[in-house]
Design an enzyme around this catalytic site. Structure first.
Site, short mmCIF file in Angstrom:
data_model
loop_
_atom_site.label_atom_id
_atom_site.label_comp_id
_atom_site.label_asym_id
_atom_site.label_seq_id
_atom_site.Cartn_x
_atom_site.Cartn_y
_atom_site.Cartn_z
CE LYS A 167 -3.85 -1.88 2.73
NZ LYS A 167 -4.93 -1.80 1.75
NE ARG A 186 -10.56 -10.19 -2.25
CZ ARG A 186 -10.97 -9.27 -3.13
NH1 ARG A 186 -11.30 -9.64 -4.36
NH2 ARG A 186 -11.05 -8.00 -2.78
N1 BES Z 1 -8.03 -4.15 4.41
C1 BES Z 1 -8.23 -3.67 3.09
C2 BES Z 1 -9.57 -2.93 2.94
C3 BES Z 1 -9.70 -1.66 3.73
C4 BES Z 1 -9.33 -0.46 3.19
C5 BES Z 1 -10.23 -1.70 5.02
C6 BES Z 1 -9.45 0.71 3.93
C7 BES Z 1 -10.35 -0.54 5.77
C8 BES Z 1 -9.96 0.67 5.22
C9 BES Z 1 -8.20 -4.84 2.11
O1 BES Z 1 -7.37 -5.88 2.46
C10 BES Z 1 -7.72 -4.32 0.80
O2 BES Z 1 -6.62 -3.90 0.73
N2 BES Z 1 -8.58 -4.40 -0.23
C11 BES Z 1 -8.25 -3.96 -1.53
C12 BES Z 1 -8.69 -5.02 -2.51
C13 BES Z 1 -8.20 -4.80 -3.92
C14 BES Z 1 -6.69 -4.97 -3.97
C15 BES Z 1 -8.88 -5.80 -4.83
C16 BES Z 1 -8.98 -2.64 -1.78
O3 BES Z 1 -10.12 -2.50 -1.35
O4 BES Z 1 -8.37 -1.76 -2.37
MN MN Z 2 -5.38 -5.59 1.84
#
Ligand code: BES
Ligand code: MN
Ligand code: ZN
Length: 505
Positions: free
Chosen positions: A279, A353
């Site tokens: 990230k 997931r």
């Molecule tokens: N933990 C994150 C989702 C999240 C983002 C929770 C902000 C709380 C606050 C999750 O693991 C994630 O990174 N999801 C990605 C998925 C994508 C790579 C398909 C997302 O939502 O960007």
């Molecule tokens: Mn994630």
């Protein structure tokens, strides 16, 4: 935690730091809400007028402090806004009472004892005010110097509900229930707020083991060795990059006369850096909150046990830390999941997931009557529903509706979301059975469709995406603090209660 009692004493004689009264928005200005009649009389019936002079309108969120009337042992009266005054035959809603009590409790941080003289018509009102006060008084100061030297504002220590009937069975039961739920919900908040260097998967598992046993739960922890032996490729794949190995925790609460079995599954990423698909800065500062689903599941199972609900509840905590390193899963790797399906990992940041898939399959092996998973799963759900509302997806429309209603009854904002089949093909992989990413549009639903493939045939299942409401980065409001909120705990407890009462499934 803050102590909660019911009191029938007269407000004037009560030794406390403050008396809390309600003020509502009437047609002609602020009105004093029922429950505070004697306080108003002590001001010669001029409390509403005085409040208006001080600028109070009765709007939700408003807190006005004024000196208590002479003859009162408590020095201060705190008037909290309840919002619009209900009509002739209407009552204050549970949520307006919760929020007002929460605002009052927050304004009283640093005080020892407060008497709440808010409108209580029935036991449910006492429950609402009590819940708002206990949740609003919450503070997380374990890491602050001020917690040790006493210079900080400690949470309000004691709340007495005036007008509650301490000898009435219904009132007593309502208060007992609310204390158990609020204590466990606040524990979930603590877990979310605990920094990720102190709460890694092993630490979370150890804590679940200790607290679970304390409440009569059967607790099983699968460590890396056991996960490897069992073939939990999803959980292992996500945990592979971290020096702190993953865990799968199973908590079982069993009632001897239960005839239904609910399974709750929680995403427990103790820190989500994104892994090799790292990230960017600005997106990882709050990622200790990525275990909020597991915290909610843990809290709900313990609460069900404390309430002695006539239902079997199994909680599954899928715990891993998502880190980049030489041993981390790479984009392009294929994982063999616990269910036997293979997954091509295209983005290591879509890790929730993967851990949930293994836990859902493990939960399915016991063929429960229903499975509900809870996860801070997608940023897309936040884009869709904002920061206060969680999305509900399910493989059964009636179950999705029941969960929505349970959420509403508990004071949680939620909204039903679809699982459109046409989004499935976006996850087709040339190499594996499925990829862990699909179309960007509808990302929250894509994640839900992925999970659906790991639910056992014929099992009723719902997925709660709490990415928005799990962690409050804005100012506190009502009974919601900054940081971990305890999102979904009350909905899960309500579901267990409804199932125990035979009103669900
Ligand atoms: N933990 C994150 C989702 C999240 C983002 C929770 C902000 C709380 C606050 C999750 O693991 C994630 O990174 N999801 C990605 C998925 C994508 C790579 C398909 C997302 O939502 O960007
Ligand atoms: Mn994630
Ligand atoms: Zn995540």
């Amino acid at each position: 935690m803050t102590a909660l009692t019911l009191s029938t004493a007269a407000a004037a004689g009560l030794r406390a730091d403050a008396i809390v009264v309600g003020v509502a928005k009437g047609a002609q200005g602020p009105v004093v809400a029922p429950g505070a009649e004697t306080v108003d009389e002590a001001y010669d019936g001029k409390l509403a007028a005085t409040l208006e002079t001080l600028g109070a309108t009765g709007a939700e969120g408003e807190v006005t402090k004024l000196p208590a009337p002479s003859g009162f042992k408590a020095p201060v009266v705190v008037a909290v806004g309840l919002g619009a005054e209900p009509g002739e035959d209407e009552a204050y809603t549970a949520e307006s009472l919760r929020r007002a009590a929460g605002n009052a409790a927050r304004a009283l941080a640093g005080a020892q004892k407060a008497v709440f003289a808010l409108p209580l018509v029935e036991a449910a009102d006492a429950a609402a005010v009590g819940e708002g006060a206990l949740l609003g008084a919450y503070a997380f100061d374990a890491y602050k110097e001020t917690a040790k030297n006493g210079n900080g504002k400690a949470p309000l220590a004691e709340v007495a509900l005036l007008g509650g009937k301490p000898r009435d069975k219904e009132y007593k039961a309502a208060v007992e229930r609310v204390v158990a739920v609020a204590e466990e919900l606040n524990r979930a908040r603590d877990l979310v707020n605990t920094p990720p260097n102190d709460l890694n998967p092993a630490a979370f598992a150890a804590l679940a083991q200790t607290a679970g046993k304390e409440h009569g739960l059967t607790v099983q922890v699968l460590d890396e060795k056991a996960l490897t032996k069992g073939g939990y490729g999803g959980i292992l794949g996500v945990g592979a990059g971290s020096a702190a190995g993953p865990r799968l925790v199973k908590l079982a609460y069993q009632h001897p006369e239960a005839d239904k079995h609910l399974a709750f599954v929680g995403k427990g990423i103790t820190y989500d850096s994104g892994g090799i698909s790292l990230k960017p800065a600005g997106h990882n500062e709050t990622m200790k909150c990525d275990m909020a689903g597991a915290a909610a599941v843990f809290a709900a199972v313990v609460a069900a046990a404390r309430l002695g609900l006539k239902v079997n509840v199994t909680g599954w905590l899928a715990l891993a830390e998502n880190m980049p390193s030489g041993s981390a899963t790479r984009p392009g790797d294929v994982l063999r999941m616990y269910s036997g399906k293979t997954v091509e990992v295209l983005n290591t940041d879509a890790e929730g997931r993967l851990v949930l898939a293994d836990a859902l399959w493990a939960a399915s092996e016991e063929t429960p009557d229903a499975i509900v998973d809870v996860a801070t799963l997608t940023g897309a759900m936040m884009v869709a529903l904002g920061n206060h509302t969680f999305g509900i997806m399910a493989n059964d429309d009636a179950f999705r509706t029941a969960i929505h209603e349970a959420a509403e009854e508990s004071g949680e904002d939620a909204w039903p979301m679809p699982l459109p089949e046409h989004l499935r093909k976006g996850m087709d992989s040339p190499t594996a059975d499925i990829a862990n990413m699909g179309d960007r549009m509808g990302g929250g639903l894509v994640a839900g469709l992925f999970l659906k493939e790991f639910v056992g045939e014929g099992i009723t299942w719902a997925h709660l995406d709490i990415a928005g409401p799990a962690f409050n980065e804005q100012a506190p409001f009502g009974y919601t603090p900054k940081g971990g909120t305890g999102s979904a705990v009350r909905t899960l407890v309500r579901l267990a209660e409804l199932t125990a009462a035979g009103e669900l499934g």
